[in-house]
Scaffold this active site. Structure first.
Site, short mmCIF file in Angstrom:
data_model
loop_
_atom_site.label_atom_id
_atom_site.label_comp_id
_atom_site.label_asym_id
_atom_site.label_seq_id
_atom_site.Cartn_x
_atom_site.Cartn_y
_atom_site.Cartn_z
N SER A 1 0.85 -1.19 0.00
CA SER A 1 0.00 0.00 0.00
C SER A 1 0.89 1.25 0.00
O SER A 1 1.97 1.24 -0.60
CB SER A 1 -0.96 -0.06 1.20
N GLY A 2 0.44 2.33 0.65
CA GLY A 2 1.19 3.59 0.59
C GLY A 2 2.60 3.47 1.11
O GLY A 2 3.57 3.87 0.45
N HIS A 3 2.73 2.92 2.32
CA HIS A 3 4.06 2.80 2.92
C HIS A 3 4.94 1.88 2.07
O HIS A 3 6.13 2.16 1.85
CB HIS A 3 3.89 2.28 4.35
N GLY B 1 2.42 -0.01 7.87
CA GLY B 1 2.46 1.10 8.81
C GLY B 1 2.04 0.74 10.22
O GLY B 1 2.61 1.24 11.19
N HIS C 1 21.06 14.33 18.45
CA HIS C 1 22.14 13.56 19.08
C HIS C 1 21.68 12.77 20.31
O HIS C 1 20.85 13.23 21.10
CB HIS C 1 23.28 14.51 19.48
N HIS D 1 7.31 4.61 15.25
CA HIS D 1 7.10 5.41 14.04
C HIS D 1 7.36 6.88 14.40
O HIS D 1 6.62 7.47 15.18
CB HIS D 1 5.67 5.23 13.53
N1 UDP Z 1 -1.56 -6.23 4.85
C1 UDP Z 1 -1.37 -7.57 4.57
N2 UDP Z 1 -1.45 -8.46 5.61
C2 UDP Z 1 -1.72 -8.08 6.90
C3 UDP Z 1 -1.92 -6.71 7.16
C4 UDP Z 1 -1.84 -5.80 6.11
O1 UDP Z 1 -1.12 -7.94 3.44
O2 UDP Z 1 -1.79 -8.94 7.80
C5 UDP Z 1 -1.46 -5.27 3.74
C6 UDP Z 1 -2.81 -4.69 3.35
O3 UDP Z 1 -3.48 -5.54 2.44
C7 UDP Z 1 -2.41 -3.34 2.74
C8 UDP Z 1 -1.13 -2.99 3.52
O4 UDP Z 1 -0.67 -4.17 4.13
O5 UDP Z 1 -2.13 -3.46 1.38
C9 UDP Z 1 -1.38 -1.96 4.60
O6 UDP Z 1 -1.71 -0.78 3.98
P1 UDP Z 1 -2.45 0.45 4.67
O7 UDP Z 1 -2.94 1.32 3.57
O8 UDP Z 1 -3.40 -0.02 5.71
O9 UDP Z 1 -1.34 1.23 5.46
P2 UDP Z 1 0.22 1.48 5.20
O10 UDP Z 1 0.90 0.24 5.65
O11 UDP Z 1 0.45 1.80 3.77
O12 UDP Z 1 0.51 2.63 6.12
#
Ligand code: UDP
Length: 206
Positions: free
Chosen positions: A10-12, A65, A132, A141
């Site tokens: 996803s985004g991260h 994330g 430092h 995070h």
């Molecule tokens: N995800 C996954 N398995 C898990 C939890 C999350 O594959 O057990 C994936 C979920 O499908 C999504 C991503 O991790 O694609 C999390 O994206 P989200 O937009 O919630 O937040 P980000 O991690 O980008 O901040």
């Protein structure tokens, strides 16, 4: 260079893939549990997270994330003996003696000054600064634009919200959330959520 498998598309995950490319990885792929995902940012999604052991020759990075999920999956991959890497954007400024744990990402424009220790699975996000002698625990995070002044301690699993400030020599206990733009001016000893200027607790963690 090995292939890099990024967990979470996803985004991260996209930001992490960009750093990986800039760091020299030419073969990058994702694993993600979302049904129907085939390609993200031009990189293939090879399957569900549970299939990770089929890629044991590759490098891994967990780019989710949510810190509890990130910790769970990173621990599982680490226990399997697979290689977890650390990714640092080439535009980040990281002092020579800084120690950074595996599975941590340092994003574009972050500054980490001398004698800092950063744990495993952390996110030091875009344009944040860690001054430092700070000690940042595992799976923390440090959000976009956050400022940690000198000798600050952040306990594991804590989330310092976007643009927050933690004044020098202070500690934030584990599993604590500091809200966006909050200013921490005293030690935080009770896990929970703190917001505002000065930061005050709004709810106790369950
Ligand atoms: N995800 C996954 N398995 C898990 C939890 C999350 O594959 O057990 C994936 C979920 O499908 C999504 C991503 O991790 O694609 C999390 O994206 P989200 O937009 O919630 O937040 P980000 O991690 O980008 O901040």
């Amino acid at each position: 260079m090995n292939r890099l498998i990024i967990i979470g598309a996803s985004g991260h995950g996209k930001v992490v893939a960009d750093i990986a490319k800039l760091s020299g990885y030419t073969d990058i792929a994702f694993l993600d549990d979302a049904p129907g995902l085939k390609v993200v940012s031009g990189y293939p999604v090879l399957g569900a997270v549970s299939t990770f052991s089929a890629f044991s020759q590759d490098d891994f990075f967990v780019a989710i994330g949510n810190s509890d999920i990130r910790r769970r999956i990173q621990d599982e991959i680490s226990s399997s003996g697979a290689r977890l890497v650390t990714l640092i954007h080439p535009s980040a400024v990281v002092a020579q003696d800084v120690v950074i744990g595996e599975g941590t990402a340092v994003m574009a424009g972050a500054v980490i000054n001398p004698s800092v220790r950063i744990g495993r699975g952390c996110i030091v996000n875009t344009s944040s600064s860690v001054d430092h002698d700070c000690v940042v625990g595992d799976y923390v995070h440090v959000s976009v634009g956050t400022r940690l002044a000198g000798s600050v301690c952040i306990g594991s699993g804590s989330w310092i919200g976007i643009g927050a400030v933690v004044s020098n020599n202070l500690s934030v206990c584990p599993n604590t959330m500091i809200g966006a733009g909050a200013v921490v001016v005293r030690n935080i000893e009770l896990p929970g959520t703190y917001i505002g200027i000065p930061a005050e607790q709004i709810q106790v963690a369950s």
